[in-house]
Enzyme design. Structure first.
Site, PDB file in Angstrom:
ATOM      1  N   ASN A  34       0.848  -1.198   0.000  1.00  0.00           N
ATOM      2  CA  ASN A  34       0.000   0.000   0.000  1.00  0.00           C
ATOM      3  C   ASN A  34       0.877   1.240   0.000  1.00  0.00           C
ATOM      4  O   ASN A  34       2.102   1.134   0.070  1.00  0.00           O
ATOM      5  CB  ASN A  34      -0.971  -0.029   1.195  1.00  0.00           C
ATOM      6  CG  ASN A  34      -0.258  -0.010   2.527  1.00  0.00           C
ATOM      7  OD1 ASN A  34       0.383   0.975   2.889  1.00  0.00           O
ATOM      8  ND2 ASN A  34      -0.342  -1.125   3.251  1.00  0.00           N
ATOM      9  N   ARG A  35       0.265   2.399  -0.089  1.00  0.00           N
ATOM     10  CA  ARG A  35       1.011   3.644  -0.305  1.00  0.00           C
ATOM     11  C   ARG A  35       1.525   4.311   0.957  1.00  0.00           C
ATOM     12  O   ARG A  35       2.036   5.415   0.911  1.00  0.00           O
ATOM     13  CB  ARG A  35       0.145   4.655  -1.077  1.00  0.00           C
ATOM     14  CG  ARG A  35      -0.169   4.236  -2.484  1.00  0.00           C
ATOM     15  CD  ARG A  35      -0.842   5.386  -3.230  1.00  0.00           C
ATOM     16  NE  ARG A  35      -1.423   4.956  -4.492  1.00  0.00           N
ATOM     17  CZ  ARG A  35      -0.724   4.791  -5.606  1.00  0.00           C
ATOM     18  NH1 ARG A  35       0.583   5.033  -5.615  1.00  0.00           N
ATOM     19  NH2 ARG A  35      -1.320   4.372  -6.699  1.00  0.00           N
TER      20      ARG A  35
END
Ligand code: CTP
Ligand code: CA
Length: 232
Positions: A34-35
């Site tokens: 994920n970011r």
């Protein structure tokens, strides 16, 4: 600060902070991620160390380690859970700033997955997912009625047709039963990987305190001010 002053509540306390996004492997070279950058968790660690806390950072990220902070490196949600459980008994404060994957691939291939399907098979492969444990909920449950350690959760929220950011954050605080929930406003490229964000500090039975848009270092100090108030 001066001994006994408003910033001294963390002095000598053991603070354990998780940071970064977990990486859930598919095979030796690929993962689901994920970011999350880890920046907020590292800012919290640096700020706690400045206030005299002994700080352990349990992190997936490879950011510069703030002075006086111990690092435990992890990759997956299961590794993060194991390390947090092991540290929880000796912690005065736990902060779950990590972006934990809700799911992981059900199977991890020991060898690199190849793109060549069986002859004539038109289908791309599919990935089956299984739920990861809720680490924060587990830590709150394990502490029982003792109220120690003090536990901080994070929430990345966007508004949607079911409610705005604050409505979702209030519901999450009630579900998670932590002492403080730091609700981040996300979406449209805000927060993830950025140096600034807007957060709402939510505590059971109290009005939310909104901070920002502000530098993640300033948000970290505001979080520790709130924790310090509750510990005093
Ligand atoms: N968290 C956790 N373990 C998980 C998922 C989340 O410990 N498996 C923690 C995060 O570190 C954060 C808090 O729970 O402190 C809230 O995470 P969030 O993703 O916002 O909440 P979820 O309960 O996963 O709900 P949803 O993603 O559906 O909004
Ligand atoms: Ca989640």
């Amino acid at each position: 600060g001066v001994s006994g002053g408003p910033n001294d509540e963390l002095n000598g306390k053991h603070v354990v902070i998780s940071a970064g996004g977990t990486r859930e492997p598919l095979d030796p070279v690929r993962y689901l991620g994920n970011r999350s950058s880890g920046k907020q968790g590292y800012a919290l660690a640096a700020a706690a160390a400045r206030r005299g806390a002994r700080v352990t950072l349990v992190s997936t990220a490879s950011l510069p380690l703030p002075g006086g902070v111990d690092l435990v490196k992890v990759e997956t949600a299961l590794e993060l859970e194991r390390e947090m459980k092991a540290l929880a008994g000796g912690a005065d404060v736990i902060v779950m700033a990590a972006a934990v994957a809700d799911f992981r691939p059900a199977q991890v291939s020991a060898a690199k997955i190849k793109k060549g399907f069986a002859a004539g098979d038109p289908d791309a492969p599919t990935v089956e997912l299984v739920r990861n444990p809720d680490i924060l909920a587990g830590l709150v449950e394990a502490r029982g009625d003792s109220r120690t350690p003090y536990i901080v959760g994070f929430a990345a929220e966007t508004g949607d047709e079911h409610g705005d950011v604050l409505t979702h954050a209030r519901a999450k605080l009630e579900r998670k039963k932590c002492d403080l929930l730091v609700a981040n406003e996300v979406g449209d490229g805000v927060t993830f990987g950025q140096d600034t964000s807007t957060v709402h500090l939510m505590r059971p039975g109290q009005e939310p305190v909104t901070v920002g848009p502000a530098d993640k270092n300033l948000i970290a100090d505001t979080v520790w001010d709130a924790v310090g108030q509750d510990l005093s």
